[in-house]
Design an enzyme around this catalytic site. Sequence first.
Site, PDB file in Angstrom:
ATOM      1  CE  LYS A 290      43.956  39.757  42.559  1.00  0.00           C
ATOM      2  NZ  LYS A 290      43.158  38.889  43.438  1.00  0.00           N
TER       3      LYS A 290
ATOM      4  CG  ASP B 173      38.303  43.939  43.791  1.00  0.00           C
ATOM      5  OD1 ASP B 173      39.185  43.334  43.139  1.00  0.00           O
ATOM      6  OD2 ASP B 173      38.110  43.756  45.001  1.00  0.00           O
TER       7      ASP B 173
END
Length: 372
Positions: free
Chosen positions: A75, A117
Site C-alpha cells: 500500500k 481496514d
Amino acid sequence: MVTAPAALDLSMFTRPSARAWTCPPAPEDVASFHRGLPGYAPTPLVELPSLAAELGVGRLFVKDESARLGLPAFKILGASWGVHRALCEHYRLAPGAPLGRLRDVAGPPVRLVTATDGNHGRAVAAMARILGLAADVFVPQGGVHPAAVAAIKEEGSGVTEVPAPYDEAVRVAADTAASDPSAVLVQDTAWPGYERVPQWIVDGYSTLFTEIDEQLASAGAAPAGLVAVPAGVGSLAQAAVTHYRSGRSAPTLLSVEPDAAPCVLTSLHQDRPVTVETGTTSMAGLNCATPSSLAWPYLRSGVDAAVAVSDADAAQAAHDLISLGVPAGPCGAASLAGIRAALASRHRSALAPEHADTIVLLSTEGTTANPA
C-alpha cells in the site's frame, strides 16, 4: 447502488472478451518517483515450481510484498504517490516537487486523514511521519487486528475506531476532513466527487507491475499469462487492468475476494456496481462492501475472471506459501486460494490458453501486516 440478491451465484465469473479491451497507461513518472524514496528496492518475484506442478502450468511466480519500503504491504506505493500529489496540489507546487520541498514548504500545518481496514492507513501514517505531519486514521470496529492498529499508532498517527463497517469509516473520515481546512483526505476508494486522490493512489501501484515485467523478462518467463490480484474496493485490480490493457501483453486478470465480501464479483455478475452485506473474514484488508466508483469501469471492462474464496482456503494458501518461504498474510494468500479455485473449476476452459504458461500471484501483504 443496490443490495445483491442472496440467490446470486457468486462462485466464479468469466468474460474472456475483456482481454481485447484497451485503456491509456499509467503516468511514466511514478516509478522514477518511487526509485527516489529512501530505502527503495524492487520486491522479490519468487518462483515456486511445486505450485506450478500442482496447478498444471509451466511456471508460477509470487510477487512478495511483505517488505515494501519498510512496511509489510504494497500500500505504501499508492499512499506515497497519492500523498505527494495531494500535498503538491494543496501547496500549489509542481507535481514533480521533491519530498524535501514538501517538508520545508511554508504555510499552515497539514493533517492527513484517511480510513482503513489495515495497510493503507499505516502507509498514510508512515508518509505523515516522513514529512513531519499529523495524521488521523479511522478504522472499522473489530475490522482491523489490534497489532495492526498498534502499528499505525507507532507511526505517530491518531486512530479512531468507528462502530460500523469499513464503508461507514470512510464516510466518517471524509466528513471529518471536510470540516477541517487543515485536513487533506487521502482515501484509496473513490465516490462521485472524490476521484482525483484515489486515481493518484492507483497510479502509485503501477510501479509494482513495472517491476514484475522486468523480473519476468530477467527470468526468461515473460509475458505473464495469468495474474491473480486480491481485491477489496478494486483499486489494485484497476492498476492491474491499466497496466495490462494499455498496449502491453494481455494476460488473464483474475480478481480474488473473500466470500464474506464479494463486492467486485457480485458487481461483475450484475454488470453494475453493487453494495453487498459484509461478514467477518480473516482477509480484513479485502472486507469491503462497495467497489470504488473510479475502479468500476476498469473492472467491468478489463477483468476477465473473478472468484470468491473462503477463510479456510486462504488460511491453507497462507500456510503453503509460508512453508515455501513466502511470508504471506491472509489477503496476500488469497491470490493462491483464488487461482486454485479458478483452475479447478469448470470455468478453466474460458481462460486464455496462455494462462498455463506463466502465472503471477500478487502476495500483497506479509504475516505481520494484519495478523489473522
